[in-house]
Scaffold this active site. Structure first.
Site, mmCIF file in Angstrom:
data_model
loop_
_atom_site.group_PDB
_atom_site.id
_atom_site.type_symbol
_atom_site.label_atom_id
_atom_site.label_comp_id
_atom_site.label_asym_id
_atom_site.label_seq_id
_atom_site.Cartn_x
_atom_site.Cartn_y
_atom_site.Cartn_z
ATOM 1 N N CYS A 151 -23.303 -3.236 -29.280
ATOM 2 C CA CYS A 151 -24.227 -2.380 -30.035
ATOM 3 C C CYS A 151 -24.444 -1.039 -29.323
ATOM 4 O O CYS A 151 -25.009 -1.007 -28.224
ATOM 5 C CB CYS A 151 -25.547 -3.143 -30.209
ATOM 6 S SG CYS A 151 -26.948 -2.145 -30.704
ATOM 7 N N CYS A 165 -28.070 -0.074 -28.617
ATOM 8 C CA CYS A 165 -28.600 -0.967 -27.570
ATOM 9 C C CYS A 165 -28.248 -0.429 -26.192
ATOM 10 O O CYS A 165 -29.056 -0.493 -25.262
ATOM 11 C CB CYS A 165 -28.020 -2.374 -27.710
ATOM 12 S SG CYS A 165 -28.432 -3.205 -29.248
#
Length: 106
Positions: free
Chosen positions: A31, A34
């Site tokens: 991600c 993230c």
């Protein structure tokens, strides 16, 4: 200097019982956002060492916890106090936003 603790399906219940406010970052290796917020979460772990519990849940390795809270978008950051969710942030945001949400629980 504090470091964000690794939260797993196995230790989640124990950690969530803490008397201190808790910030849990739900993330995954693949991600992009993230990876942007990860260093911010680590900084907060240092800033709030002794005042709050800062942890990270890898949703791929720990699907039960993520599923239990209906995590569909990552990063999702949940704020707990007394074992209950008191605030939530979805997506990467500046450190100041997360610090403000944590301060509100102290």
């Amino acid at each position: 200097m504090g470091k964000a603790i690794e939260i797993t399906d196995a230790n989640f219940e124990e950690i969530i019982k803490s008397e201190q406010p808790i910030l849990v970052d739900f993330w995954a290796e693949w991600c992009g956002p993230c990876k942007m917020i990860g260093p911010v979460v680590e900084e907060l772990a240092g800033d709030y060492d002794g005042k709050a519990v800062i942890g990270k849940v890898d949703v791929d390795a720990n699907p039960s916890v993520a599923q239990a809270f209906g995590i569909r978008s990552i990063p999702t950051l949940l704020f707990f106090k007394g074992g209950q969710i008191v605030d939530k942030q979805i997506g990467a945001v500046p450190k100041s936003v997360l610090a403000q949400k944590l301060d509100a629980q102290l």
